[in-house]
Scaffold this active site. Structure first.
Site, short mmCIF file in Angstrom:
data_model
loop_
_atom_site.label_atom_id
_atom_site.label_comp_id
_atom_site.label_asym_id
_atom_site.label_seq_id
_atom_site.Cartn_x
_atom_site.Cartn_y
_atom_site.Cartn_z
N GLY A 11 0.84 -1.19 0.00
CA GLY A 11 0.00 0.00 0.00
C GLY A 11 0.88 1.23 0.00
O GLY A 11 2.06 1.16 0.38
N GLN A 64 3.43 9.93 0.89
CA GLN A 64 4.68 9.17 0.86
C GLN A 64 5.49 9.44 -0.41
O GLN A 64 6.67 9.10 -0.47
CB GLN A 64 4.41 7.66 0.98
CG GLN A 64 3.88 7.27 2.37
CD GLN A 64 3.68 5.77 2.47
OE1 GLN A 64 2.67 5.25 2.04
NE2 GLN A 64 4.68 5.07 3.01
N CYS A 113 6.54 -0.03 7.54
CA CYS A 113 6.08 1.06 6.69
C CYS A 113 7.22 1.44 5.76
O CYS A 113 8.36 1.56 6.20
CB CYS A 113 5.67 2.25 7.55
SG CYS A 113 5.14 3.67 6.58
N LEU A 114 6.90 1.62 4.47
CA LEU A 114 7.94 1.99 3.51
C LEU A 114 8.66 3.27 3.91
O LEU A 114 9.83 3.45 3.58
CB LEU A 114 7.32 2.19 2.12
CG LEU A 114 6.77 0.94 1.43
CD1 LEU A 114 6.07 1.34 0.14
CD2 LEU A 114 7.88 -0.06 1.15
N HIS A 122 -3.97 1.24 7.86
CA HIS A 122 -2.60 1.78 7.87
C HIS A 122 -2.49 2.96 6.89
O HIS A 122 -1.97 4.02 7.24
CB HIS A 122 -1.61 0.66 7.50
CG HIS A 122 -0.18 1.10 7.37
ND1 HIS A 122 0.81 0.70 8.25
CD2 HIS A 122 0.43 1.90 6.46
CE1 HIS A 122 1.96 1.25 7.89
NE2 HIS A 122 1.77 1.98 6.80
N GLU A 123 -3.00 2.76 5.66
CA GLU A 123 -2.86 3.82 4.65
C GLU A 123 -3.71 5.04 5.00
O GLU A 123 -3.28 6.17 4.76
CB GLU A 123 -3.23 3.28 3.25
CG GLU A 123 -2.40 2.10 2.75
CD GLU A 123 -0.90 2.28 2.89
OE1 GLU A 123 -0.42 3.43 2.83
OE2 GLU A 123 -0.20 1.26 3.05
N HIS A 174 -1.94 7.34 7.25
CA HIS A 174 -1.02 8.25 6.56
C HIS A 174 -1.72 9.54 6.15
O HIS A 174 -1.11 10.61 6.17
CB HIS A 174 -0.44 7.58 5.30
CG HIS A 174 0.73 6.69 5.53
ND1 HIS A 174 1.93 7.15 6.01
CD2 HIS A 174 0.91 5.36 5.34
CE1 HIS A 174 2.80 6.14 6.08
NE2 HIS A 174 2.19 5.03 5.69
NI NI Z 1 3.10 3.14 5.66
#
Ligand code: NI
Length: 176
Positions: free
Chosen positions: A45, A50, A98-99, A140-141, A144
């Site tokens: 995701g 991001q 998380c990226l 999660h997304e 963000h």
């Molecule tokens: Ni993340």
């Protein structure tokens, strides 16, 4: 310049995002970039901040590998101005990465089921239930989009972030 993945402590990651008012060709180009970066980064995701755009857009996709649970599969979804309209009281807790926080894993308690309303890239309103891993990625997304990161769920947030610089990326957990 091509958009690329941003990592903490870039301030856009902790800033609440703005609604998309109109789905323009620029927005569609942004979505293409989001899908590209998510796949290149092997994430499941990605949220617009991001890659540097403070807008309410998320993309998600999970193609289970040989070691993954096949029932966790999530086909590609693009959600514009998404909103969780209901959530189960029942929760579970799993380690998340998380990226934008490479090397950090945090146990996060989330609702097992959510109901989501969003716009699609063609401007249609959709409403759908999501369960299990799908529900977890969505929660999660959407965090963000509120400027919230997995470290906000940790009682040791300050310590985690201070160790962050020296930590190395983990591939043990799904990165969302
Ligand atoms: Ni993340």
């Amino acid at each position: 310049m091509a958009r690329h993945l941003l990592t903490y402590p870039n301030p856009i990651l902790t800033t609440p995002t703005n609604k998309v008012s109109e789905i323009t060709s620029d927005i569609l180009a942004l979505i293409d970039d989001m899908v590209r970066v998510m796949r290149e980064s092997q994430g499941v995701g990605l949220a617009a901040p991001q890659i540097g755009e403070s807008l309410k857009i998320v993309v998600l996709e999970h193609i289970p590998g040989p070691k993954d649970d096949p029932t966790d599969a999530v086909p590609l979804q693009v959600l514009i101005n998404p909103k969780i309209i209901s959530r189960s009281q029942e929760t579970d807790t799993l380690e998340e990465g998380c990226l934008s926080l490479p090397g950090i894993d945090v146990p996060v308690e989330r609702s097992k089921r959510v109901k989501v309303r969003a716009l699609t890239p063609i401007g249609a309103t959709v409403q759908f239930p999501a369960n299990g891993f799908h529900a977890r990625i969505i929660q999660h997304e959407l965090d963000h989009l509120d400027g919230k990161l997995i470290t906000d769920y940790s009682p040791n947030k300050a310590e985690l972030l201070s160790r962050y610089a020296s930590s190395s990326a983990s591939d043990e957990h799904a990165v969302l």
